[in-house]
Write an enzyme that holds these catalytic residues in place. Sequence first.
Site, PDB file in Angstrom:
ATOM      1  N   TYR A 125       0.856  -1.189   0.000  1.00  0.00           N
ATOM      2  CA  TYR A 125       0.000   0.000   0.000  1.00  0.00           C
ATOM      3  C   TYR A 125       0.893   1.241   0.000  1.00  0.00           C
ATOM      4  CZ  TYR A 125      -3.181  -3.623   1.760  1.00  0.00           C
ATOM      5  OH  TYR A 125      -3.883  -4.784   1.943  1.00  0.00           O
ATOM      6  N   SER A 173      -2.045 -14.882   2.904  1.00  0.00           N
ATOM      7  CA  SER A 173      -3.153 -14.210   2.238  1.00  0.00           C
ATOM      8  C   SER A 173      -3.149 -14.595   0.759  1.00  0.00           C
ATOM      9  CB  SER A 173      -2.972 -12.697   2.394  1.00  0.00           C
ATOM     10  OG  SER A 173      -4.051 -12.017   1.802  1.00  0.00           O
ATOM     11  N   GLN A 190      -5.985 -14.551   5.449  1.00  0.00           N
ATOM     12  CA  GLN A 190      -6.757 -13.386   5.015  1.00  0.00           C
ATOM     13  C   GLN A 190      -7.154 -13.620   3.557  1.00  0.00           C
ATOM     14  OE1 GLN A 190      -6.023  -8.700   4.154  1.00  0.00           O
ATOM     15  NE2 GLN A 190      -5.537  -9.320   6.244  1.00  0.00           N
ATOM     16  N   TYR A 197     -11.125  -9.817   3.632  1.00  0.00           N
ATOM     17  CA  TYR A 197     -10.849  -8.473   3.091  1.00  0.00           C
ATOM     18  C   TYR A 197     -11.944  -8.078   2.108  1.00  0.00           C
ATOM     19  CZ  TYR A 197      -8.270 -10.325  -1.110  1.00  0.00           C
ATOM     20  OH  TYR A 197      -7.871 -10.951  -2.257  1.00  0.00           O
ATOM     21  N   PHE A 198     -12.049  -6.772   1.865  1.00  0.00           N
ATOM     22  CA  PHE A 198     -13.176  -6.183   1.120  1.00  0.00           C
ATOM     23  C   PHE A 198     -14.514  -6.497   1.801  1.00  0.00           C
ATOM     24  CE2 PHE A 198     -10.685  -6.563  -3.149  1.00  0.00           C
ATOM     25  CZ  PHE A 198     -10.081  -5.345  -2.939  1.00  0.00           C
ATOM     26  N   PRO A 199     -14.613  -6.418   3.143  1.00  0.00           N
ATOM     27  CA  PRO A 199     -15.882  -6.769   3.796  1.00  0.00           C
ATOM     28  C   PRO A 199     -17.049  -5.887   3.345  1.00  0.00           C
ATOM     29  CG  PRO A 199     -14.419  -5.641   5.327  1.00  0.00           C
ATOM     30  CD  PRO A 199     -13.601  -5.960   4.116  1.00  0.00           C
ATOM     31  N   LEU A 200     -16.741  -4.651   2.969  1.00  0.00           N
ATOM     32  CA  LEU A 200     -17.822  -3.763   2.517  1.00  0.00           C
ATOM     33  C   LEU A 200     -17.876  -3.709   0.989  1.00  0.00           C
ATOM     34  CD1 LEU A 200     -17.337  -0.940   5.175  1.00  0.00           C
ATOM     35  CD2 LEU A 200     -19.209  -2.612   5.052  1.00  0.00           C
ATOM     36  N   SER A 254     -15.643  -2.813  -0.977  1.00  0.00           N
ATOM     37  CA  SER A 254     -15.067  -1.506  -1.318  1.00  0.00           C
ATOM     38  C   SER A 254     -16.083  -0.370  -1.254  1.00  0.00           C
ATOM     39  CB  SER A 254     -14.421  -1.555  -2.714  1.00  0.00           C
ATOM     40  OG  SER A 254     -13.446  -2.568  -2.748  1.00  0.00           O
ATOM     41  N   LYS A 293     -24.457   3.469   0.170  1.00  0.00           N
ATOM     42  CA  LYS A 293     -24.408   4.907  -0.133  1.00  0.00           C
ATOM     43  C   LYS A 293     -24.313   5.191  -1.635  1.00  0.00           C
ATOM     44  CE  LYS A 293     -19.452   5.243   0.399  1.00  0.00           C
ATOM     45  NZ  LYS A 293     -18.338   5.836   1.087  1.00  0.00           N
TER      46      LYS A 293
END
Length: 310
Positions: free
Chosen positions: A59, A157, A177, A205-208, A210, A216
Amino acid sequence: MMKKVQLGSSDVYVHPIGLGTNAVGGHNLYPNLNEETGKELIRTAIESGIQLIDTALMYGPYRSEELIGEVVKDMGCRENVAIATKIGPKYVDQKMTMDNSPEFLRDEVDKALQRLQTDYIDLMYLHYPDEHTPKDEAVGVLKELKDAGKIRAIGVSNFSPEQLKEANKDGYVDVLQGQYNLLEREAEQIYFPYTREHNISFIPYFPLASGLLTGKYKRDDQFDDLRASMPHFQGEAFAKNLEKVEQIRQIAVAKNAEVAHIVLAWYLAQDGIDVIIPGAKRADQVKSNLQTLDVHLTPGEIQVINRLFS
Ligand code: NAP
């Protein structure tokens, strides 16, 4: 006070809501990130009691680890947070390949310690498998570093089920992960039986998805970052996903909660998930996601969401 959960068989215990930080200094993933905003959201997370901070060399690259190191040092709170990071990527002339060879990993752990300004890393992952290194040999290097006190728990991961089994031949893997959310549920079939049986914590990972699962977004929204190429954000699939998310809103409104809280609470209700690391771009999102702990889903509600996204 949040209850704490153990990462695999390690001696690392953390609160179930952690923080994903690929948008803290992750300039290679999201254009126009403001580093002060990133540091502020880390500070807010720590002040609010979040303990697991998930980052990676990739990152930035490097920048996310550096910013987290700065904030933790400034706050003088190293013992209150568990830092997870990931190694394996090798950059040569700005080109990235994966390398899990023993010499490279040993060297990379030392560099990560420097970027994070610390002398131990609570959870060290192999970010991706490489082509050549036997998986148990790569994990063996992490075990050696764990015995030396440089890391406290071992993760992998993006390993396939077969690669995970090979990596865990000696039983050293504490955490897997992998991608998992309401729109991508393959992990339930291919990983959960193994991770549950072998006491490996699965961290999705990416629970939402993104941001898609926060409720929203609208059909006409456009994206200029990594979401522009994600299948869930394309055309008809995007529209269908938004319709499903709208149905979660009904449950959220009845509970005086937000859609994201319902989605995150649903994960924590799954057998096999103890910890989540939703990402955030701003401090208010971090605070909001912590409200997940106030949401109690009934077995009926868990089933409704399950069927909606099955
Ligand atoms: P995510 O958690 O699915 O989504 C996070 C995004 O959702 C935020 O950046 C924010 O984006 C939005 N959001 C979060 N909370 C919100 C709220 N309360 N209200 C409204 N919007 C909200 O995706 P992610 O951050 O990419 O994934 C989580 C973490 O997993 C990462 O940070 C990283 O640490 C890790 N990860 C690991 C790998 C791997 O290969 N191991 C791969 C990917 C990610 P917007 O404001 O832009 O909508």
